[in-house]
Design a protein around this motif. Structure first.
Motif, PDB file in Angstrom:
ATOM      1  N   UNK A 164       0.803  -1.143  -0.083  1.00  0.00           N
ATOM      2  CA  UNK A 164       0.164  -0.087  -0.174  1.00  0.00           C
ATOM      3  C   UNK A 164       0.984   1.325   0.189  1.00  0.00           C
ATOM      4  N   UNK A 165       2.098   1.163   0.183  1.00  0.00           N
ATOM      5  CA  UNK A 165       3.022   2.263   0.166  1.00  0.00           C
ATOM      6  C   UNK A 165       3.028   3.305  -1.027  1.00  0.00           C
ATOM      7  N   UNK A 166       3.281   4.348  -0.597  1.00  0.00           N
ATOM      8  CA  UNK A 166       3.178   5.410  -1.626  1.00  0.00           C
ATOM      9  C   UNK A 166       4.752   6.440  -1.486  1.00  0.00           C
ATOM     10  N   UNK A 167       5.600   6.425  -2.598  1.00  0.00           N
ATOM     11  CA  UNK A 167       6.901   7.071  -2.526  1.00  0.00           C
ATOM     12  C   UNK A 167       6.366   8.349  -3.262  1.00  0.00           C
ATOM     13  N   UNK A 168       7.341   9.535  -2.711  1.00  0.00           N
ATOM     14  CA  UNK A 168       7.293  10.739  -3.218  1.00  0.00           C
ATOM     15  C   UNK A 168       8.799  11.201  -3.545  1.00  0.00           C
ATOM     16  N   UNK A 169       8.912  11.521  -4.776  1.00  0.00           N
ATOM     17  CA  UNK A 169      10.521  11.639  -5.105  1.00  0.00           C
ATOM     18  C   UNK A 169      10.542  12.910  -5.829  1.00  0.00           C
ATOM     19  N   UNK A 170      11.696  13.526  -5.666  1.00  0.00           N
ATOM     20  CA  UNK A 170      11.993  14.705  -6.420  1.00  0.00           C
ATOM     21  C   UNK A 170      12.730  14.275  -7.692  1.00  0.00           C
TER      22      UNK A 170
END
Length: 241
Positions: A136-142
Motif C-alpha cells: 500500500x506504500x506511496x513514495x514521493x520523489x524529486x
C-alpha cells in the motif's frame, strides 16, 4: 504537532535546492521551497493526471545591482526550461543578495511501465509511485530531467561564464496535510523543521505541515540518477473531504 520517534544524525551536510541547483550565476547557492499537498498526491494516483504545485526560489547573486542587471536574462533563459518561472525581485539579507522567483512544478504519478517508456517533459517534477499489489506504500520523489539540466548548464556557462552546481544547492519541501485525517510516514536522512534525523517518523495531524530538507546523499542521487526520495507513506494515503 507530529509525533516524533527521533533517531537523529550527528552530522548532516547542508544540501541542495530543488532540482535547479540552477542559476548559480556567481557559483553561489540557491534556496528553493516546494509545496507538496497530500490531496494532490492522492489525486494524481487515482486520476493519473498531473497537477502543478508552487515553488519559491531565492538565488544568491553577486550584488543587488548585478541581480537587477541580469534579472531579465535569467527570466528569458529559465522560462525555456520551466515555462512558469517568474523572476520577482532582488533583495538584500545581511551581506547576501538574492534574486527571488516563483514557479509551478508538476506532480506526476508514474508506474513502472510508464517509467520504462519515457519521462515527463520539463526540467523537474515531483514523482509519486505506489507499491505492488500487496504494497500500500506511496513514495514521493524529486525528479530531474538530466538532458534538459545539462543543456541549461551549458547555456548558463556560455552566457554567464558560470555553470550550475546542483550538489552545492539547497532544496526543501513543505509537506501539507490538507486532508481531515492523520497521515503517517517517514523521511530518511533529512532535516525536518530544521533538525537532522537518520529516520524521521511522523503522524501528521490534519491541517498541519512539516518542512523536509533531504541530505546531500539525496542531492547526489538526483544529480547522477535523476531521482531522489523525499517522503514515504507505508500505509498509503486516504484523504477525506
Amino acid at each position: 504537532m507530529p509525533r516524533i520517534q527521533p533517531s537523529r544524525m550527528r552530522h548532516c551536510a547542508s544540501v541542495g535546492a530543488v532540482f535547479l541547483g540552477a542559476l548559480f550565476l556567481v557559483g553561489c547557492k540557491m534556496h528553493t521551497l516546494t509545496e507538496i499537498y497530500v490531496k494532490d498526491i492522492a489525486y494524481v494516483l487515482k486520476e493519473r493526471e498531473s497537477v502543478n504545485t508552487p515553488a519559491k526560489f531565492k538565488i544568491e547573486m553577486a550584488t543587488e545591482s548585478k541581480c537587477q542587471e541580469m534579472k531579465g536574462q535569467v527570466q528569458e533563459m529559465m522560462e525555456r526550461y520551466l515555462p512558469s518561472f517568474k523572476a520577482k525581485s532582488c533583495i538584500s539579507e545581511g551581506m547576501d543578495d538574492y534574486l527571488v522567483a516563483e514557479a509551478k512544478v508538476p506532480v506526476y504519478a508514474i508506474s513502472d511501465e510508464e517509467e520504462s517508456s519515457g519521462q515527463p517533459q520539463g526540467l523537474m517534477w515531483i514523482t509519486v509511485t505506489r507499491g505492488g499489489e500487496e504494497d500500500k506504500g506511496v513514495n514521493v520523489h524529486a525528479s530531474l530531467n538530466q538532458n534538459a539540466f545539462r543543456q541549461l548548464d551549458a547555456e548558463m556557462e556560455e552566457q554567464f561564464d558560470d555553470g550550475l552546481d546542483l550538489e552545492e544547492s539547497i532544496f526543501r519541501f513543505r509537506l501539507n496535510n490538507d486532508t481531515r485525517t492523520v497521515q503517517s510516514g517517514y523521511a530518511l536522512y533529512s532535516y525536518v523543521d530544521g533538525a537532522p534525523y537518520r529516520v524521521f517518523r511522523f503522524d501528521l495531524p490534519e491541517r498541519e505541515r512539516i518542512e523536509i530538507q533531504p541530505s546531500d546523499v539525496a542531492i547526489s542521487l538526483l544529480n547522477r540518477q535523476g531521482s531522489a526520495g523525499v517522503v514515504y507513506f507505508p500505509q498509503g494515503i486516504s484523504p477525506q473531504e
